[in-house]
Design an enzyme around this catalytic site. Structure first.
Site, PDB file in Angstrom:
ATOM      1  N   ASP A 186       0.831  -1.200   0.000  1.00  0.00           N
ATOM      2  CA  ASP A 186       0.000   0.000   0.000  1.00  0.00           C
ATOM      3  C   ASP A 186       0.872   1.259   0.000  1.00  0.00           C
ATOM      4  OD1 ASP A 186      -2.741   1.156   0.404  1.00  0.00           O
ATOM      5  OD2 ASP A 186      -1.810   1.929   2.232  1.00  0.00           O
ATOM      6  N   GLU A 248       1.497  -0.723  -5.071  1.00  0.00           N
ATOM      7  CA  GLU A 248       0.446   0.266  -5.317  1.00  0.00           C
ATOM      8  C   GLU A 248       1.150   1.622  -5.319  1.00  0.00           C
ATOM      9  OE1 GLU A 248      -3.504   2.463  -3.534  1.00  0.00           O
ATOM     10  OE2 GLU A 248      -1.677   2.127  -2.385  1.00  0.00           O
TER      11      GLU A 248
END
Length: 522
Positions: A186, A248
């Protein structure tokens, strides 16, 4: 082919209205039937849920709302039995403010070793804004300020601190030892901040906005992140099997994104520039060409994606007028997408994407053609974006609604009761899996056929060669497969001698490809 499961919205085993790990385990056969190779699980760690689990309080546990570590082990074992690999989410940019480290930092006071693990300053040092709206700095009772690029409940870690780096190596090993096959990382572009914490006078969106071309924001995509991922790559490479790291990273241009997938760093990086591209022949051709060239320069595959838990589902996003910038949520009072047009384009876009060489990700429910839930009552919205922007941005709840399995069951089969942590729209009944399974032409059967052909023909390992085509028509070959997408109003002819294998919409009476349709042919 990787399928994203958003645990709280996939399957609820105990009737509390929140999906959980036993629910996922019970539904793994769906993923096998669909034809995917791996599943990526969004966070299930202990968390106060300020940002739906992306505020992690303990990286080596399971939140009781999702089950237990034993349930996680059972899920991993069940997936392995079915030949499915499992990728878990890792959230390294920030912790929860309930993490033991942050609680200790607040208690210890200014200048303490505990505070050095986070980004504390005696005075508010700059004008940075949170991605969720409002200032990116919050003051603690003793007067110091801490950085949170997202919610105040998500304090940013100081990745220049050796204890932070060592802790995440331990976290990687903890989950690798339990058998996970990799990590989706993330905010992979956010760990290192520009040393001087300089002011930033442009939008805080992770992708640089208009007028910022060539300018890197001081909080995103700093070169220092790459050293971190090289160290992680050494860890995962030491384990048997093909373990993967997936970034990401909302980074542009494509050449900057490609740096994350150099041979000694990540294996994949989501291509968000592709997700954001307008539904026109010129925009699609340009982003595909640019992406493939940038990744080829570092010897990496491109990773295609159209939907996830952070963006409007593409069955609705593509139903907005062409050229509309992606909204950050849609509410009942906003301009509504045309869901008939949107689904038609979504089916065409999916066939186009699945024919491209590289890896691809699907988001739960897109195989059912689910649209965004755009009429969620404001009083039940839970995304911190909605709260921190005073409702100006509706946020991401609309793509996170629990998915439908059975048309006539309570909560459409999401769980054994009618409970659902976000309300499900009535249209879910006609889109439920049991209404589409075995139905020729359904979106579910289109996905199954596409995934089967993609695997059989090795499209992910292929090579794209552009073909000549009329205006508003995109055509290419991947191996011996010919792919044509018609963006224009004039029906398009397939080259002579080709036989359609799969179509996103019926051909017209003369065998031509209508507008907003994709055909695979040989």
């Amino acid at each position: 082919m990787i399928y994203q499961v958003y645990p709280r919205s996939f399957a609820d085993s105990n009737g509390d209205g929140i999906g959980d790990l036993p629910g996922i385990t019970a539904r793994l056969d769906h993923l096998v039937e669909l034809g995917v190779d791996a599943v990526w699980l969004s966070p299930f760690y202990p968390s106060p849920q300020a940002d739906a689990g992306y505020d992690v309080a303990d990286y080596q546990g399971v939140d009781p709302i999702f089950g237990s570590l034993e349930d996680a082990d059972k899920l991993l074992a069940a997936a392995r039995e079915r030949g499915l690999r499992v990728i878990v989410d890792l959230v390294p940019n920030h912790t929860s403010d309930q993490h033991a480290w942050f609680r200790a930092a607040v208690e210890a006071g200014p200048g303490s070793p505990e505070r050095a693990r986070y980004v504390f300053r005696p005075d508010k040092p700059n004008n940075w804004q949170s991605v969720f709206g409002g200032p990116a700095w919050t003051q603690v009772p003793d007067g110091e300020w801490y950085l949170h690029l997202f919610d105040p409940g998500q304090p940013d870690l100081n990745w220049d601190h050796p204890e932070v780096r060592a802790e995440f190596i331990d976290i990687l090993r903890f989950w690798l030892d339990r058998g996970v096959d990799g990590f989706r990382v993330d905010v992979a572009h956010g760990l290192i901040k520009q040393a001087d914490l300089a002011d930033w006078h442009y939008p805080v969106e992770p992708l640089t906005g208009p007028g910022t071309e060539g300018i890197r924001p001081p909080m995103w995509d700093q070169d220092g992140v790459h050293e971190i991922y090289r160290s992680w790559r050494r860890v995962v490479d030491a384990y048997p099997g093909d373990r993967v790291l997936v970034a990401e990273a909302w980074v542009s241009p494509a050449e900057r994104l490609a740096a994350y997938v150099r041979p000694d760093e990540m294996h994949q990086a989501f291509n968000f520039e592709y997700l954001e591209a307008f539904w026109t022949e010129s925009a699609q051709r340009a982003v595909i060409t640019r992406s493939l060239a940038a990744d080829a320069a570092v010897g990496a595959p491109t990773t295609w994606v159209l939907s996830n838990h952070d963006v409007i589902r593409h069955a609705s996003r593509l139903g907005l007028p062409v050229g509309t910038r992606r909204p950050r949520g849609i509410g009942a009072d906003d301009p509504q997408p045309d869901n008939v047009v949107g689904l038609r384009r979504a089916r065409a876009a999916t066939l186009l994407m699945l024919a491209l060489p590289g890896s691809a990700y699907l988001y739960q429910g897109e195989e059912l053609g689910l649209p965004e839930h755009t009429t969620i009552p404001d009083e039940v919205r839970q995304d911190p974006t909605y709260v921190r922007t005073d409702g100006e941005e509706k946020g991401r709840d609309g793509c996170r609604v629990p998915i439908p399995w059975e048309a006539d069951a309570p909560s459409y089969g999401f769980g054994p009761t009618a409970a659902s942590w976000l309300p499900q729209p009535e249209v879910w009944a006609e889109l439920a899996l049991d209404r589409q399974r075995g139905v020729p032409g359904s979106t579910y059967e289109l996905y199954r056929a596409a995934l089967r052909l993609r695997a059989e023909r090795g499209l992910g390992l292929g090579t794209l060669t552009w073909a000549e085509a009329p205006d508003d028509v995109l055509a290419f070959r991947n191996g011996d497969l010919f792919v044509l997408t018609n963006f224009g109003a004039t029906p398009a002819d397939l080259p002579a001698g080709l036989t359609p294998l799969l179509t996103s919409a019926p051909l017209d009476g003369d065998g031509r490809v209508p507008q907003d349709a994709t055909v695979w042919a040989v």
